[in-house]
Design a protein around this motif. Sequence first.
Motif, PDB file in Angstrom:
ATOM      1  N   ARG A 269       0.545  -7.848  21.110  1.00  0.00           N
ATOM      2  CA  ARG A 269       0.878  -8.306  22.462  1.00  0.00           C
ATOM      3  C   ARG A 269       0.440  -7.259  23.488  1.00  0.00           C
ATOM      4  O   ARG A 269       0.496  -6.055  23.215  1.00  0.00           O
ATOM      5  N   PRO A 270       0.050  -7.700  24.672  1.00  0.00           N
ATOM      6  CA  PRO A 270      -0.346  -6.756  25.725  1.00  0.00           C
ATOM      7  C   PRO A 270       0.876  -6.122  26.390  1.00  0.00           C
ATOM      8  O   PRO A 270       1.232  -6.412  27.538  1.00  0.00           O
ATOM      9  N   ILE A 271       1.513  -5.228  25.648  1.00  0.00           N
ATOM     10  CA  ILE A 271       2.747  -4.579  26.090  1.00  0.00           C
ATOM     11  C   ILE A 271       2.411  -3.282  26.827  1.00  0.00           C
ATOM     12  O   ILE A 271       1.469  -2.568  26.458  1.00  0.00           O
ATOM     13  N   ALA A 272       3.190  -2.966  27.833  1.00  0.00           N
ATOM     14  CA  ALA A 272       3.003  -1.718  28.573  1.00  0.00           C
ATOM     15  C   ALA A 272       3.010  -0.538  27.612  1.00  0.00           C
ATOM     16  O   ALA A 272       3.892  -0.420  26.763  1.00  0.00           O
ATOM     17  N   GLY A 273       1.996   0.323  27.739  1.00  0.00           N
ATOM     18  CA  GLY A 273       1.884   1.486  26.873  1.00  0.00           C
ATOM     19  C   GLY A 273       1.054   1.260  25.623  1.00  0.00           C
ATOM     20  O   GLY A 273       0.754   2.201  24.891  1.00  0.00           O
ATOM     21  N   ASN A 274       0.640   0.016  25.374  1.00  0.00           N
ATOM     22  CA  ASN A 274      -0.022  -0.305  24.114  1.00  0.00           C
ATOM     23  C   ASN A 274      -1.542  -0.389  24.214  1.00  0.00           C
ATOM     24  O   ASN A 274      -2.192  -0.839  23.267  1.00  0.00           O
ATOM     25  N   GLU A 275      -2.120   0.048  25.305  1.00  0.00           N
ATOM     26  CA  GLU A 275      -3.574  -0.017  25.459  1.00  0.00           C
ATOM     27  C   GLU A 275      -4.316   0.687  24.321  1.00  0.00           C
ATOM     28  O   GLU A 275      -5.315   0.151  23.822  1.00  0.00           O
ATOM     29  N   PRO A 276      -3.872   1.857  23.823  1.00  0.00           N
ATOM     30  CA  PRO A 276      -4.623   2.510  22.750  1.00  0.00           C
ATOM     31  C   PRO A 276      -4.559   1.786  21.408  1.00  0.00           C
ATOM     32  O   PRO A 276      -5.290   2.143  20.482  1.00  0.00           O
ATOM     33  N   PHE A 277      -3.716   0.764  21.300  1.00  0.00           N
ATOM     34  CA  PHE A 277      -3.557   0.066  20.031  1.00  0.00           C
ATOM     35  C   PHE A 277      -4.174  -1.335  20.030  1.00  0.00           C
ATOM     36  O   PHE A 277      -4.077  -2.053  19.046  1.00  0.00           O
ATOM     37  N   LYS A 278      -4.804  -1.724  21.124  1.00  0.00           N
ATOM     38  CA  LYS A 278      -5.300  -3.091  21.246  1.00  0.00           C
ATOM     39  C   LYS A 278      -6.521  -3.331  20.360  1.00  0.00           C
ATOM     40  O   LYS A 278      -7.355  -2.455  20.159  1.00  0.00           O
ATOM     41  N   VAL A 279      -6.594  -4.541  19.843  1.00  0.00           N
ATOM     42  CA  VAL A 279      -7.745  -5.014  19.073  1.00  0.00           C
ATOM     43  C   VAL A 279      -8.124  -6.378  19.660  1.00  0.00           C
ATOM     44  O   VAL A 279      -7.286  -7.288  19.670  1.00  0.00           O
ATOM     45  N   PRO A 280      -9.346  -6.566  20.137  1.00  0.00           N
ATOM     46  CA  PRO A 280      -9.739  -7.871  20.691  1.00  0.00           C
ATOM     47  C   PRO A 280      -9.595  -8.995  19.663  1.00  0.00           C
ATOM     48  O   PRO A 280      -9.696  -8.767  18.444  1.00  0.00           O
ATOM     49  N   ILE A 281      -9.360 -10.202  20.145  1.00  0.00           N
ATOM     50  CA  ILE A 281      -9.116 -11.348  19.266  1.00  0.00           C
ATOM     51  C   ILE A 281     -10.274 -11.581  18.307  1.00  0.00           C
ATOM     52  O   ILE A 281     -10.071 -11.797  17.107  1.00  0.00           O
ATOM     53  N   VAL A 282     -11.497 -11.549  18.811  1.00  0.00           N
ATOM     54  CA  VAL A 282     -12.662 -11.841  17.968  1.00  0.00           C
ATOM     55  C   VAL A 282     -12.774 -10.804  16.845  1.00  0.00           C
ATOM     56  O   VAL A 282     -12.970 -11.147  15.676  1.00  0.00           O
ATOM     57  N   ARG A 283     -12.654  -9.530  17.204  1.00  0.00           N
ATOM     58  CA  ARG A 283     -12.733  -8.498  16.173  1.00  0.00           C
ATOM     59  C   ARG A 283     -11.572  -8.643  15.189  1.00  0.00           C
ATOM     60  O   ARG A 283     -11.737  -8.453  13.978  1.00  0.00           O
ATOM     61  N   GLY A 284     -10.401  -8.984  15.698  1.00  0.00           N
ATOM     62  CA  GLY A 284      -9.253  -9.187  14.827  1.00  0.00           C
ATOM     63  C   GLY A 284      -9.499 -10.308  13.829  1.00  0.00           C
ATOM     64  O   GLY A 284      -9.172 -10.183  12.643  1.00  0.00           O
ATOM     65  N   TRP A 285     -10.074 -11.409  14.307  1.00  0.00           N
ATOM     66  CA  TRP A 285     -10.384 -12.518  13.407  1.00  0.00           C
ATOM     67  C   TRP A 285     -11.371 -12.082  12.329  1.00  0.00           C
ATOM     68  O   TRP A 285     -11.212 -12.429  11.154  1.00  0.00           O
TER      69      TRP A 285
END
Length: 376
Positions: A269-285
Amino acid sequence: MKYITNIEQIEQIPKAEREKLKAVADTHSFRVSEYYLGLIDWNDPADPIRRLVIPNIAELTNWGHLDASNEAANTVVQGVQHKYPDTALLLCNEACGSYCRYCFRKRLFMNDNEEAVKDIGPGLGYVRQHPEISNVLLTGGDPLLLSTGRLTDMIESIRAIDHVQIIRLGTKMTAFNPWRILDDAPLLELLSTHSTPYKRIYFMNHFDHPRELTDPVIECLDKLIRAGVILTNQCPLIAGINDDPEVLSELFRKLSWIGCPPYYLFQGRPIAGNEPFKVPIVRGWEIFREALRHGAGLARRARFAMSHETGKIEILAVDDKHIYLRYHRAKDANLRGRFLVYERDDNACWLDDLVPVGDAPKFARESLTDVLSGPE
């Protein structure tokens, strides 16, 4: 079990770095069990266990929202969320054994938050009045940080509600402190008594990386199984921790071997503070699809989904032009099972970032009322 709540106590981190990280820990709560700290390879700056619990300066980046899935909209009584007809969530604790840096409910650990409650009496009253509720999830925070006495009162009270068939405990204590179960015979007896052939207790475990599956953890899970508890696992896809098909496949396979098969892999989820942990949907799939190429069927049961404010949306496929989705669960009955097609965007991390194809709805917070009115 000893818990460390001050980043200054972790001497393996250089003093200059600890001073920088203090600002992060002051913003987004820090806590880690001594056992879990011992799993970190301090010689590896990219160690996934370290990344999971040790603050990251990038958490201070201005990105995301504290309640990105708008859980507040599903709160029907203080401490109770009721989003889908047959499931109610009771937020019965505001602390965890350790704090995952990417936590989607980190707002609960802030001083001014009062969503979780100590007294679940009003919540139980709500459940009694809603016979459609067959599943009750104890969560928070982590319910296993509560005393066995309090858990006994809660579980016995829920079991007294005839239409509740399943009790779930959402927990990561099996990873953070397996001795919470191993050293507590009364807890195992409680679970054995109330996980019956017709009305089971489920542990919704949270293992993110195969290195969490240590011998004490496996022994702990075995005791739960022998007490009649049904085990499953759900975890998010997290950059630097499990966003690698080999790591994810190993996790899924080992979980299936020890009787805790995968249930959901969540888009972060796009939670405050979580920018360094994000993975785009396409790459995640792509990671998820590759991970599922390995292992037997029980290691390949997970659904890749995002918990959007309108429902639980399964990511079904991606091709050169489109992303294909389906409502696995939906808050609005008109959206349940609906198939959605969006333009492929390799940078998109959440449903609201995507551009719809045809009549697929565009989910923006400001237009949510129109969306939830259902299709024409």
